[in-house]
Design an enzyme around this catalytic site. Structure first.
Site, PDB file in Angstrom:
ATOM      1  CG  PHE A  92     -26.779 -29.103 -22.620  1.00 63.01           C
ATOM      2  CD1 PHE A  92     -27.312 -27.738 -22.130  1.00 63.01           C
ATOM      3  CD2 PHE A  92     -26.775 -29.405 -23.843  1.00 63.01           C
ATOM      4  CE1 PHE A  92     -27.933 -26.787 -23.060  1.00 63.01           C
ATOM      5  CE2 PHE A  92     -26.962 -28.366 -24.642  1.00 63.01           C
ATOM      6  CZ  PHE A  92     -27.388 -26.911 -24.236  1.00 63.01           C
ATOM      7  CG  ASP A 140     -27.692 -36.061 -25.849  1.00 64.82           C
ATOM      8  OD1 ASP A 140     -26.969 -36.028 -26.786  1.00 64.82           O
ATOM      9  OD2 ASP A 140     -27.995 -34.983 -25.555  1.00 64.82           O
ATOM     10  CE  LYS A 184     -23.290 -29.255 -29.757  1.00 63.40           C
ATOM     11  NZ  LYS A 184     -23.545 -30.049 -28.406  1.00 63.40           N
TER      12      LYS A 184
HETATM   13  C1  LIG Z   1     -25.098 -29.489 -28.174  1.00 62.73           C
HETATM   14  C2  LIG Z   1     -25.999 -30.613 -27.339  1.00 62.73           C
HETATM   15  C3  LIG Z   1     -27.409 -30.751 -27.479  1.00 62.73           C
HETATM   16  C4  LIG Z   1     -28.196 -29.770 -28.302  1.00 62.73           C
HETATM   17  O1  LIG Z   1     -27.748 -29.748 -29.830  1.00 62.73           O
HETATM   18  P1  LIG Z   1     -28.262 -28.429 -30.581  1.00 62.73           P
HETATM   19  O2  LIG Z   1     -27.658 -28.784 -31.889  1.00 62.73           O
HETATM   20  O3  LIG Z   1     -27.547 -27.216 -30.027  1.00 62.73           O
HETATM   21  O4  LIG Z   1     -29.480 -28.227 -30.382  1.00 62.73           O
HETATM   22  C5  LIG Z   1     -27.876 -31.969 -26.982  1.00 62.73           C
HETATM   23  N1  LIG Z   1     -27.253 -32.755 -26.074  1.00 62.73           N
HETATM   24  C6  LIG Z   1     -25.988 -32.371 -26.011  1.00 62.73           C
HETATM   25  C7  LIG Z   1     -25.153 -33.584 -25.197  1.00 62.73           C
HETATM   26  C8  LIG Z   1     -25.147 -31.419 -26.548  1.00 62.73           C
HETATM   27  O5  LIG Z   1     -23.896 -31.193 -26.315  1.00 62.73           O
END
Ligand SMILES: *Cc1c(COP(=O)(O)O)cnc(C)c1O
Length: 403
Positions: free
Chosen positions: A145, A230, A259
């Site tokens: 994700f 990520d 985040k």
């Molecule tokens: C939440 C998340 C994203 C996307 O972030 P948004 O601020 O919702 O665009 C990308 N990678 C990971 C691992 C995430 O948990």
């Protein structure tokens, strides 16, 4: 006008009637929060066990972060990058000091930061490694994700995230998560990067086998492609380290953050990298109107300070171990597996338990807000300021619902 005394049902009705239906939230309408606690419009109190998918690691409305937000809001909130502001430079310097990277490039949402990592890797491969234009390939993993843009969902393995949204961006290759042999076989002279979550959060708190990240690091170095990690959800203390990749003592070429960088107050994200990668961007190559705005930067500076100064990362490690032990000692025929790292825990239910949603709803009635991921996994990820007593309080309720 919506009246200020609107009840839960009325507010839900408004949202469902006038909003798009792209989420399936629990029917709790929150209007106040502090630390690990939130209150609904009827005055019921809940322990927040999701922390906005780790965007509220520092706890709701942290007083120092809110003070920084208010003070900055009174001074200047947006300049665009056409001009400079007095918060971006200090944030970049402080992030680099904290992480050991040479440069930071700010964006707003996580997905934008992932897109930035993809653009950086592709341009690096073309201009530095010498991969022909439009030929570079990025290796990604099943169960990933990385966000919701069309490029990113294009390399998702989740049917629902893709269905109906094509055509998609080419140049990605999906491999089984945790399978180093598959990565090795997929490498070609046109490989520009591997993009990986150190633990798959949305995937269900799935850890790869020990040594996987270290193996990726070695393959990337030996074959001269970039390792992009990520850390949007796993980073900033969630797993008991500043970054999850530190558990394997490696150093990625690109770190994607978001985040919790915004301390639960402002969307701010970005990538960290050294000069060889970051220097591929020249003026005009990439940008964002709100990226690097002084309001978000002031908030992020304070969000990082409180994370470090108030011992939240150590708390995540210590109480994560405690919580994991207590969950594992629950004797329940409904639980197939308890797994996680730090305060990032997934409870996978047995097929016979009948889906995680009903348990999240039962926990809500007990005063605990959690969210299922996939159909059969409950994720526990409270703000990192939680105390042992609060975990004990939660365990009583979890025991009742799952025991
Ligand atoms: C939440 C998340 C994203 C996307 O972030 P948004 O601020 O919702 O665009 C990308 N990678 C990971 C691992 C995430 O948990």
């Amino acid at each position: 006008m919506v009246t200020e005394v609107a009840a839960t049902a009325d507010l839900i009705e408004l949202e469902d009637r006038y909003g798009a239906h792209n989420y399936h939230p629990l029917d709790v309408v929150i209007n106040r929060a502090s630390g690990v606690w939130v209150w609904d419009v009827e005055g019921n109190k809940y322990l927040d066990f999701l922390a906005a998918y780790s965007a509220v690691n520092q706890g709701h409305c942290h007083p120092r972060i809110v003070a920084a937000l208010k003070a900055q809001a009174d001074r200047v909130t947006l300049t665009s990058r056409a001009f400079r502001n007095d918060q971006l430079g200090p944030l970049c310097a402080e992030l680099c000091g904290l992480t050991g990277y040479a440069r930071f490039l700010p964006m707003n949402t996580g997905a934008e930061a992932v897109e930035t990592a993809i653009k950086a890797a592709r341009k690096w491969a073309h201009t530095v490694k010498g991969v022909a234009e439009d030929r570079g390939e990025i290796l990604v993993f099943a169960g990933n994700f990385h966000g919701r843009t069309t490029t990113i969902v294009g390399f998702s393995s989740e049917e629902q995230y893709r269905k109906g949204f094509g055509p998609f961006t080419p140049g990605f290759r999906l491999l089984p998560y945790g399978d180093l042999g598959a990565v090795e076989r997929a490498i070609s002279p046109e490989t520009v990067a591997v993009l990986v979550e150190p633990i798959q959060g949305e995937g269900g708190i799935v850890s790869p086998p020990a040594g996987f990240l270290r193996g990726l690091r070695e393959l990337a170095t030996a074959n001269r492609f970039l390792l992009a990690v990520d850390e949007i959800q796993s980073g900033l203390g969630r797993t008991g380290k500043m970054f999850c990749f530190e558990h394997e003592r490696i150093r990625p070429d690109i770190v994607v953050i978001g985040k919790a960088l915004g301390g639960g107050c402002m969307p701010i994200s970005g990538i960290l990298a050294d000069d060889e990668v970051m220097d591929v961007f020249a003026p005009g190559d990439h940008g964002s109107t709100f990226g690097g705005n002084p309001l978000a930067c002031a908030v992020a500076r304070t969000a990082l300070q409180v994370l470090v100064e108030e011992g939240m990362i150590a708390n995540s490690a210590r109480l994560g171990d405690y919580f994991l032990d207590r969950l594992r000692s629950l004797r329940s025929a409904k639980i197939k597996e308890v797994r996680g790292r730090g305060l990032w825990i997934g409870v996978e239910l047995t097929p016979a338990a009948g889906g995680a949603r009903q348990f999240c709803e039962a926990l809500q009635r007990q005063g605990l807000l959690c969210k299922e991921t996939h159909v059969n996994i409950i994720r526990f990820a409270p703000p990192l300021v939680i105390t042992r007593e609060e975990i004990d309080w939660a365990m009583e309720r979890i025991g009742k619902v799952l025991g």
